[in-house]
Design an enzyme around this catalytic site. Structure first.
Site, short mmCIF file in Angstrom:
data_model
loop_
_atom_site.label_atom_id
_atom_site.label_comp_id
_atom_site.label_asym_id
_atom_site.label_seq_id
_atom_site.Cartn_x
_atom_site.Cartn_y
_atom_site.Cartn_z
N ASN A 37 0.82 -1.22 0.00
CA ASN A 37 0.00 0.00 0.00
C ASN A 37 0.85 1.27 0.00
OD1 ASN A 37 -2.39 1.40 0.03
ND2 ASN A 37 -3.01 0.77 2.08
N HIS A 122 -14.83 -4.70 10.44
CA HIS A 122 -14.42 -3.39 10.98
C HIS A 122 -15.64 -2.51 11.22
CE1 HIS A 122 -10.08 -3.27 9.21
NE2 HIS A 122 -10.36 -4.44 9.74
N ARG A 147 -14.22 -5.59 15.08
CA ARG A 147 -13.21 -4.62 15.50
C ARG A 147 -13.89 -3.28 15.71
NH1 ARG A 147 -8.05 -2.14 12.14
NH2 ARG A 147 -9.65 -0.69 11.43
N TYR A 159 -7.35 6.96 13.02
CA TYR A 159 -7.21 5.74 12.24
C TYR A 159 -8.43 4.84 12.39
CZ TYR A 159 -6.35 1.00 11.15
OH TYR A 159 -6.52 -0.23 10.63
N ASP A 216 -7.57 -1.83 17.38
CA ASP A 216 -6.25 -1.59 16.79
C ASP A 216 -5.72 -0.24 17.26
OD1 ASP A 216 -4.03 -1.40 15.17
OD2 ASP A 216 -5.08 -1.96 13.31
N HIS A 218 -2.78 0.82 16.38
CA HIS A 218 -2.01 1.28 15.22
C HIS A 218 -0.67 1.92 15.57
CE1 HIS A 218 -2.28 2.25 10.79
NE2 HIS A 218 -2.81 1.05 10.88
N GLU A 242 -4.50 -4.72 19.22
CA GLU A 242 -3.54 -4.86 18.13
C GLU A 242 -2.55 -3.71 18.08
OE1 GLU A 242 -5.54 -5.11 14.37
OE2 GLU A 242 -3.71 -4.76 13.24
N GLU A 268 1.46 -6.75 11.46
CA GLU A 268 1.06 -6.52 10.06
C GLU A 268 2.14 -5.81 9.25
OE1 GLU A 268 -2.51 -4.21 10.81
OE2 GLU A 268 -1.52 -2.39 10.13
N ARG A 289 0.09 -11.20 13.25
CA ARG A 289 -0.76 -10.43 12.33
C ARG A 289 -0.21 -10.35 10.91
NH1 ARG A 289 -4.96 -9.13 11.40
NH2 ARG A 289 -5.04 -6.87 11.32
N HIS A 318 -3.43 -10.75 8.45
CA HIS A 318 -3.85 -9.41 8.00
C HIS A 318 -4.69 -9.51 6.73
CE1 HIS A 318 -2.38 -5.06 7.04
NE2 HIS A 318 -3.38 -5.03 7.89
N ASP A 322 -6.19 -3.57 1.23
CA ASP A 322 -4.95 -3.46 0.44
C ASP A 322 -4.25 -4.80 0.23
OD1 ASP A 322 -4.73 -2.09 3.26
OD2 ASP A 322 -2.74 -2.94 2.97
N GLU A 345 -8.93 -11.44 9.54
CA GLU A 345 -9.49 -10.11 9.26
C GLU A 345 -10.14 -10.13 7.86
OE1 GLU A 345 -6.56 -7.03 8.74
OE2 GLU A 345 -7.94 -5.49 9.48
N TRP A 408 1.17 6.93 12.55
CA TRP A 408 -0.25 7.20 12.25
C TRP A 408 -1.09 5.96 12.52
CZ3 TRP A 408 -3.28 4.61 8.68
CH2 TRP A 408 -2.60 3.76 7.79
O1 EZ4 Z 1 -3.66 0.34 8.26
O2 EZ4 Z 1 -3.43 -2.24 5.81
O3 EZ4 Z 1 -5.47 -3.94 10.94
N1 EZ4 Z 1 -5.45 -3.38 9.89
C1 EZ4 Z 1 -4.75 -2.26 9.62
C2 EZ4 Z 1 -4.80 -1.80 8.18
C3 EZ4 Z 1 -3.57 -0.97 7.80
C4 EZ4 Z 1 -3.47 -0.94 6.30
C5 EZ4 Z 1 -2.22 -0.19 5.84
O4 EZ4 Z 1 -2.02 -0.39 4.48
O5 EZ4 Z 1 -4.13 -1.68 10.49
O6 EZ4 Z 1 -5.97 -1.05 7.97
CO CO Z 2 -3.80 -3.13 12.09
#
Ligand code: EZ4
Ligand code: CO
Length: 408
Positions: A37, A122, A147, A159, A216, A218, A242, A268, A289, A318, A322, A345, A408
């Site tokens: 991605n 999600h 999630r 996010y 998540d 992130h 996560e 991931e 992941r 994962h 993407d 997921e 991010w």
């Molecule tokens: O942000 O795959 O758990 N899933 C994630 C994804 C990631 C994207 C980044 O390309 O955190 O949504």
């Molecule tokens: Co994630």
């Protein structure tokens, strides 16, 4: 089973995808996913310029040999571009081998260990009522694990929260935007830590104790912040938390683990087993992941998950949008075959993506299944793909209030 052609197809139906198609002398084709991605063309070039010429004339049956040859002969090890390229070759070769055998890939991996693959969806919302609506919509789609991501007062863009389209149409979260520069977002860890436990309290109050809930973080927290969050979420019995920290610093998870029994999922952004050595050996996580697409394909993921199994650590492969339908299908064959499956997921792709990639996998009552077509069960419509050329798209990034760049 000589390889006579290998083509790299970059397409952008709903988003960008990098697909490798390998063809053998007897006309069998196999597909692999190399989508990275926001950096798609680097994998396309790695494949086209440096890998395709090495594949021509090789025996398609020698998958382990191809993997070791690509990994070791490059000399420069690991990294997301290299490992996505190797994954694309690996999955395409497994697709070919399974087609040649006349079996779905999971049969070659030892056969089914379960009848269906539990998937999580999600849900997100800018406030609690919108979040509840999104959870209900996912339950109606059949999801049995959810999630939960939510906006935070004082932060503009968080996010995982889908911008609702207002016209009632389904809109899943997609972090990459088709814009020439990454979007700048904002972040405040203290505001997030204050807000999130109340959201989970509200969700448990509305939906009861049974529904598996995931979250998540992130990569945004420090180890001590992650420890605090894990502890604060314990009353709400999460399936997992996560990416609570960036985790390149594997030892940091010792600190998190000392303070919380909330199950942890990580990986991931990792691309080899080496990224997990401390995490797995010291049992600092509960779920792996990694994506098949970013971690060297079926061959490498099988070894990683077998290593994890010795420590009762399970899979959580994962599966965002993407990962192309090819990468998704490859994951489903592995999910069905391994013993230490945890959860998968699943973010459904858009209608244009389904036109380009003909898929045989199914989603019924919350469970995915790869289907029983020989191979991985995905075919690429190259004419359809050609209608959707690559479009530059970037993931966003974060700045704190004082302008400092943050994860991010
Ligand atoms: O942000 O795959 O758990 N899933 C994630 C994804 C990631 C994207 C980044 O390309 O955190 O949504
Ligand atoms: Co994630």
């Amino acid at each position: 089973m000589k390889i006579v052609a290998a083509d790299v197809i970059v397409s952008s139906p709903d988003r960008n995808f990098v697909t490798l198609k390998i063809t053998t002398a007897d006309g069998i084709t196999g597909l692999g996913d190399g989508t990275l991605n926001g950096r798609e063309l680097s994998v396309a070039s790695y494949l086209r310029d440096h890998v395709v010429p090495l594949l021509l004339g090789r025996d398609a049956h020698r998958i382990e040999d191809a993997w070791q040859f690509l990994y070791r002969s490059a000399y420069w090890r690991r990294g997301p571009v290299t490992m996505a390229a190797i994954a694309a070759v690996d999955v395409a070769l497994w697709d070919i081998k399974a087609k040649a055998a006349g079996m779905p890939l999971y049969q070659l991996l030892g056969g089914a260990s379960r009848t269906g693959i539990m998937a999580y969806g999600h849900a997100s919302g800018r406030d609690v009522p919108e979040l509840f609506d999104s959870i209900r919509a996912h339950l109606e789609l059949g999801f049995r694990s959810i999630r939960v991501q939510t906006s935070v007062p004082g932060i503009n863009a968080v996010y995982g929260v889908a911008a609702q389209s207002g016209d009632g149409k389904r809109y899943d979260y997609e972090p990459a935007q088709r814009i020439p520069l990454p979007a700048e977002e904002d972040w405040d860890s203290r505001a997030y830590l204050r807000h999130l436990p109340g959201v989970f309290e509200a969700v448990r109050g509305e939906f009861g104790p049974e529904l598996p809930l995931l979250h998540d973080a992130h990569h945004r927290l420090t180890p001590i912040q992650a420890a605090r969050l894990g502890k604060a979420l314990e009353p709400y019995d999460l399936f997992w938390l996560e990416d609570c920290t960036p985790a390149e610093n594997q030892e940091a998870l010792r600190l998190v683990r000392q303070h919380t029994t909330t199950p942890l999922a990580i990986g991931e952004v990792f691309n080899t087993v080496w990224d997990y050595q401390t995490l797995i050996r010291e049992q600092l996580i509960d779920y792996v992941r990694s994506a098949v697409t970013h971690t060297g394909g079926i061959t490498a993921m099988r070894k990683l998950l077998d290593f994890a199994a010795q420590y009762q650590i399970k899979s959580g492969i994962h599966g965002p949008t993407d990962i192309s339908p090819v990468g998704m299908a490859a994951a489903l064959h592995l999910d069905l075959a391994i013993h230490n499956f945890g959860i998968q997921e699943y973010m459904r792709h858009g209608a244009l993506t389904d036109e380009v990639f003909r898929q045989s996998f199914t989603f019924t009552d919350g469970y995915l299944h790869p289907g029983d077509q020989p191979g991985i069960g995905v075919e690429l419509d190259e004419q359809a793909a050609a209608r959707f050329p690559y479009q530059p798209a970037y993931l966003p990034f974060n700045r704190l209030k004082d302008g400092t760049v943050h994860d991010w």
